[in-house]
Write a protein that holds these residues in place. Structure first.
Motif, PDB file in Angstrom:
ATOM      1  N   ALA A 181       0.808  -1.220   0.000  1.00 15.04           N
ATOM      2  CA  ALA A 181       0.000   0.000   0.000  1.00 15.04           C
ATOM      3  C   ALA A 181       0.839   1.266   0.000  1.00 15.04           C
ATOM      4  N   ASP A 182       0.327   2.269  -0.686  1.00 20.51           N
ATOM      5  CA  ASP A 182       0.847   3.631  -0.617  1.00 20.51           C
ATOM      6  C   ASP A 182      -0.290   4.538  -1.053  1.00 20.51           C
ATOM      7  N   PRO A 183      -0.144   5.874  -0.960  1.00 20.96           N
ATOM      8  CA  PRO A 183      -1.260   6.755  -1.301  1.00 20.96           C
ATOM      9  C   PRO A 183      -1.781   6.573  -2.723  1.00 20.96           C
ATOM     10  N   THR A 184      -0.879   6.369  -3.680  1.00 21.76           N
ATOM     11  CA  THR A 184      -1.302   6.204  -5.070  1.00 21.76           C
ATOM     12  C   THR A 184      -2.208   5.000  -5.230  1.00 21.76           C
ATOM     13  N   LEU A 185      -1.777   3.850  -4.733  1.00 25.84           N
ATOM     14  CA  LEU A 185      -2.583   2.647  -4.855  1.00 25.84           C
ATOM     15  C   LEU A 185      -3.826   2.726  -3.977  1.00 25.84           C
ATOM     16  N   GLY A 186      -3.701   3.360  -2.823  1.00 22.57           N
ATOM     17  CA  GLY A 186      -4.848   3.493  -1.936  1.00 22.57           C
ATOM     18  C   GLY A 186      -6.005   4.238  -2.578  1.00 22.57           C
ATOM     19  N   ASN A 187      -5.688   5.250  -3.366  1.00 19.71           N
ATOM     20  CA  ASN A 187      -6.733   5.992  -4.062  1.00 19.71           C
ATOM     21  C   ASN A 187      -7.456   5.140  -5.095  1.00 19.71           C
ATOM     22  N   HIS A 188      -6.826   4.032  -5.509  1.00 17.52           N
ATOM     23  CA  HIS A 188      -7.410   3.154  -6.525  1.00 17.52           C
ATOM     24  C   HIS A 188      -7.838   1.808  -5.949  1.00 17.52           C
ATOM     25  N   ARG A 189      -8.025   1.722  -4.624  1.00 13.40           N
ATOM     26  CA  ARG A 189      -8.260   0.407  -4.036  1.00 13.40           C
ATOM     27  C   ARG A 189      -9.535  -0.249  -4.565  1.00 13.40           C
ATOM     28  N   TYR A 190     -10.578   0.533  -4.839  1.00 10.72           N
ATOM     29  CA  TYR A 190     -11.804  -0.067  -5.378  1.00 10.72           C
ATOM     30  C   TYR A 190     -11.561  -0.608  -6.788  1.00 10.72           C
ATOM     31  N   ARG A 191     -10.801   0.123  -7.579  1.00  8.45           N
ATOM     32  CA  ARG A 191     -10.486  -0.320  -8.934  1.00  8.45           C
ATOM     33  C   ARG A 191      -9.583  -1.552  -8.889  1.00  8.45           C
ATOM     34  N   ILE A 192      -8.632  -1.576  -7.968  1.00  4.05           N
ATOM     35  CA  ILE A 192      -7.758  -2.738  -7.821  1.00  4.05           C
ATOM     36  C   ILE A 192      -8.590  -3.969  -7.488  1.00  4.05           C
ATOM     37  N   ALA A 193      -9.523  -3.817  -6.563  1.00  3.72           N
ATOM     38  CA  ALA A 193     -10.391  -4.943  -6.191  1.00  3.72           C
ATOM     39  C   ALA A 193     -11.222  -5.395  -7.389  1.00  3.72           C
TER      40      ALA A 193
END
Length: 283
Positions: A181-193
């Motif tokens: 995790a980091d801020p960049t990926l955190g902002n996209h967590r729904y898309r990642i899921a």
């Protein structure tokens, strides 16, 4: 940061300031962090609170005088923030999130939810200095678990960057995905899921927020508890204690969370033994 502010209780919140451009932090514009830190210096603040992981490096680059407290840094010694946890030195102290210590556990739990495949992808952001040590830890831990790690870097903050990363994941035919995790990926967590479910890929994140966003599981620190406690460190500095005299603290409260809705969407049957170990199961 709401838990952090609540941690001040009855303290004077007029002391708390955020940069006028703090939206850049929320949008994970890592290249802007030094400028945001410099903006705080111009405000002549007494203490800087640097969160999330990766932001403290920017603060250290712009000041060696103003005290600052970092929050949720996985390995502050490895990235040069402090000399040691017991004796941080300089103008820095804070709360270490111990991601590196927890990564082997995350891999072990993820393995139990994977099919026969032993190939695990690690989604990470190389622009964030706190992530490289975690990737190395994952690679070392995987060998002991009989897993093979395939790093997949996200090359930018945009949606298309994430889509390109998942195209690489699909080509690699992985059996599971660990998200650093980091801020960049955190902002996209729904898309990642969403992208992981589309590819029937079990996923593991760093804290419950990722599971609430749709990942299969997480094992990590209780961030609400951590940020609330961070206010006590800031209060001590307000009262005259030097950061160098405040040992870096590590989390003592961890939680394992599973998302059964995601498991159903993946077609994954979570073993009863794994469910029994979960602190919370989201249905």
């Amino acid at each position: 940061m709401l838990p952090f502010k609540k941690g001040f209780g009855s303290l004077d919140m007029s002391k708390v300031r955020t940069p006028s451009s703090s939206n850049d932090m929320r949008q994970a514009k890592i290249g802007r962090l030094p400028a945001l830190a410099a903006e705080l210096i111009e405000l002549k603040v007494d203490v800087i609170v640097a969160a999330p992981a990766g932001s403290a490096v920017a603060a250290k680059k712009v000041t060696s005088a103003v005290p600052f407290v970092f929050m949720a840094e996985p390995d502050p010694v490895a990235i040069g923030l402090v000399t040691s946890l017991a004796r941080p030195g300089g103008n820095v102290t804070g709360l270490a999130d111990a991601h590196a210590d927890l990564i082997p556990k995350r891999l072990e739990l993820l393995k139990q939810a994977m099919a026969a495949s032993s190939r695990v992808g690690v989604l990470w952001n190389p622009a964030n200095p706190s992530t490289a040590p975690q990737l190395k830890t994952a690679q070392a831990a995987a060998r002991a678990l009989g897993l093979a790690i395939s790093p997949v870097d996200v090359k930018g903050p945009g949606r298309s960057d994430l889509d390109q990363a998942f195209a690489a994941i699909e080509r690699a035919r992985l059996g599971g995905l660990l998200v650093i995790a980091d801020p960049t990926l955190g902002n996209h967590r729904y898309r990642i899921a969403e992208l992981a479910i589309k590819r029937r890929l079990p996923t593991s994140g760093t804290h419950r927020g990722w599971v609430e966003g749709g990942l299969l599981m997480s094992y990590g620190s209780d961030f609400i508890d951590m940020f609330r406690h961070g206010a006590t460190l800031v209060d001590k500095i307000f009262k005259g204690v030097r950061p160098a005299d405040l040992p870096v603290e590590q989390p003592t409260k961890f939680e394992f969370v599973i998302n059964l809705k995601t498991a159903k969407a993946l077609g994954v049957a979570i073993p009863a033994s794994l469910l029994a170990r979960a602190d919370q199961v989201l249905e």
